[in-house]
Design an enzyme around this catalytic site. Structure first.
Site, PDB file in Angstrom:
ATOM      1  N   LYS A  80       0.844  -1.204   0.000  1.00 37.01           N
ATOM      2  CA  LYS A  80       0.000   0.000   0.000  1.00 37.01           C
ATOM      3  C   LYS A  80       0.874   1.246   0.000  1.00 37.01           C
ATOM      4  O   LYS A  80       1.922   1.275   0.651  1.00 37.01           O
ATOM      5  CB  LYS A  80      -0.889  -0.030   1.248  1.00 37.01           C
ATOM      6  CG  LYS A  80      -1.933   1.064   1.336  1.00 37.01           C
ATOM      7  CD  LYS A  80      -2.824   0.849   2.571  1.00 37.01           C
ATOM      8  CE  LYS A  80      -3.921   1.871   2.692  1.00 37.01           C
ATOM      9  NZ  LYS A  80      -4.774   1.650   3.873  1.00 37.01           N
ATOM     10  N   SER A 155      -9.750   1.351   3.172  1.00 36.71           N
ATOM     11  CA  SER A 155      -8.963   2.167   2.286  1.00 36.71           C
ATOM     12  C   SER A 155      -7.886   1.389   1.512  1.00 36.71           C
ATOM     13  O   SER A 155      -7.355   1.918   0.531  1.00 36.71           O
ATOM     14  CB  SER A 155      -8.285   3.271   3.103  1.00 36.71           C
ATOM     15  OG  SER A 155      -7.361   2.715   4.015  1.00 36.71           O
ATOM     16  N   SER A 179      -9.606  -1.022   7.416  1.00 39.75           N
ATOM     17  CA  SER A 179      -9.163  -0.820   6.035  1.00 39.75           C
ATOM     18  C   SER A 179      -8.476  -2.000   5.355  1.00 39.75           C
ATOM     19  O   SER A 179      -8.239  -1.948   4.151  1.00 39.75           O
ATOM     20  CB  SER A 179      -8.243   0.382   5.962  1.00 39.75           C
ATOM     21  OG  SER A 179      -9.032   1.530   5.855  1.00 39.75           O
TER      22      SER A 179
END
Ligand code: GLN
Length: 483
Positions: A80, A155, A179
């Site tokens: 990420k 997310s 997330s």
């Protein structure tokens, strides 16, 4: 043989060790998959093709020289874009950090590299990890590989979509309020949020420090355990990391679940839960019972205000953490400013997206002197209640099962107007975040439209092994979900 891109890390590791495939061959297969699929999915923000092939070649060479390498050596993965990778752009999907190249690496990334991992690239996310759909990225929206009209969750949407679209074997994400678990559920992957402190946060760009954790997205349970084994442990650079002993996470797989008590919180389905989700999770519970687990109906409900408390604490912390992006030291700087105050104002107005700005404003308001007792202190009290809820519950059961989210993935754009519904998606994931305990999202079925549904297992602090043991038994019984 299955295509290489659809195999698990443990299966690929066996092939690599037997020299039936090389890491360069494997890395090329993934780079091709990214090339052909990612224009539609949009999981990546940066692809590091040249350095990935270089790492792969050096791993192949070491293996050819007879060196014994760790299990994850030569296996392509992605991270990420809020996890710092030295020399590789780390944007947090924000215009604020569009040119930011960190001079240091996050501990989780260093540990993976020391173990021979091959980094394919950096993954899309909601800006600064604020959101649950990846629609808040300043760059583009990631699409759900199961149906590209739908969100992948967030997310860490890029992290889950990359695994589901076979654009990486496994990925790292971050989980503040859900997330990693939410996108894993939406994309039919396995997603772990470890115990707070189990994995170092050094180099993870801060959203809300008392809640942030690095998490892991994989195709199956064994892979998840393998990755946690590699990244877990004390880190002198993160004073909140724990020195608790790290168990052998794969050793417990296959032990079965007979006699384990699985608790279900009172009224857990009374929220606005989609009927498909209710049915599929109820079916999973029956299945676990038939496999020998004992189901316990807990007399306690998840504290009602957990979601509100989460958003108060997360936003208050975020407003402080994001104060550092002021155009002075690094990141975006507005050029047109005439004086310092104007430079701050323009930089922050132009550099942050609207969701991030909204959260900074609300967070700053909540910390104001008169609001502090009315909101922030109350939220801390609710946080303690959530801890008590888990303590009381774990006195009656070994682990807790709930859906991961009240609905499966929704259409892109569908929830942008309805804030309450959007925030409500986190109602099952935030309690474990507030309590700092581990939780795992496991694929357990699909909706009538064919979208994945996840169930969430939660265990006491540092009991990740227990989560893996139950999830592995379930996965063996029903097959590994929908990835
Ligand atoms: N959706 C939640 C939020 O926006 C969770 C985000 C996260 O875990 N990073 O705060």
């Amino acid at each position: 043989m299955k295509p290489l891109t659809s195999m698990t890390a443990s299966a690929l590791s066996t092939l690599l060790q037997a020299k039936e495939i090389s890491s360069v061959e494997l890395t090329n297969a993934f780079l091709q998959q990214i090339e052909s699929r990612d224009c539609e999915i949009g999981a990546y923000l940066t692809v590091c093709a040249a350095s990935a092939l270089q790492t792969a070649a050096s791993i192949d060479k070491r293996r050819a020289n007879g060196e014994k390498l760790p299990a994850l050596s030569g296996i392509p993965m992605a991270i990420k874009d809020n996890i710092c990778t030295r020399g590789i752009r780390t944007t947090c999907a924000s215009k604020m950090l569009s040119d930011y190249v960190p001079p240091y690496s996050a501990t989780v990334y260093s540990r993976l590299m020391q173990n021979g991992a091959v980094l394919l690239g950096k993954l899309n996310m909601d800006e600064f990890a604020m959101g649950g759909s990846t629609e808040n990225s300043a760059y583009h929206t990631t699409r759900n590989p199961h149906n590209t009209a739908y969100v992948p969750g967030g997310s860490s949407g890029g992290s889950a979509a990359a695994v589901a679209a076979r654009e990486a074997v496994y990925t790292l994400g971050s989980d503040t309020g859900g997330s990693v678990r939410l996108p894993a559920a939406f994309c039919g992957a396995v997603g772990l949020r470890p115990t707070y402190g189990r994995v170092s946060r050094y180099g993870l760009v801060a959203y809300a420090c008392s809640l942030d954790q690095v998490g892991i997205v994989t195709k199956d349970i064994r892979d998840n355990a393998l990755v946690l084994q590699t990244i877990a442990g004390y880190d002198a650079n993160d004073f909140t990391s724990s020195s608790a002993e790290i168990p052998d996470y794969t050793a417990v797989l296959g032990r079965g679940i007979s006699g384990l008590r699985i608790g279900v919180p009172k009224d857990v389905f009374s929220q606005t839960v989609q009927s498909d989700v209710k049915q599929v999770v109820a079916c999973a519970l029956e299945k676990l019972e038939s496999m020998g687990a004992e189901l316990v109906e807990l007399p306690y409900a998840i504290p009602e205000l957990a979601l509100q408390a989460y958003y108060i604490l997360a936003l208050a912390e975020a407003s402080c953490n994001l104060a550092r992006y002021d155009g002075v030291r690094y990141g975006y700087r507005a050029e047109a400013a005439e004086d310092l105050q104007c430079m701050y104002r323009l930089t922050r107005s132009e550099g942050f997206g609207s969701e991030v700005k909204r959260r900074i404003l609300v967070g700053a308001y909540l910390l104001g002197e008169s609001q502090k007792t009315a909101y922030y202190d109350k939220a801390l009290q609710v946080r303690r209640q959530v801890g008590l809820f888990f303590d009381k519950s774990f006195a009656m059961c070994d682990l807790i099962l709930t859906p991961t989210s009240p609905t499966a993935a929704y259409r892109i754009g569908e929830q942008s107007e309805d804030l309450a519904v959007k925030l409500g998606m986190d109602c099952y994931t935030v309690p474990a975040s507030l309590a700092g305990i581990p939780a795992l999202s496991v694929p357990c079925g699909i909706t009538a439209e064919g979208l994945p549904i996840g169930m969430q297992l939660t265990a006491p602090a540092f009991c990740e092994s227990l989560l893996y043991r139950v999830a592995y038994a379930y996965e063996r019984e029903v097959g590994n979900g929908t990835v």
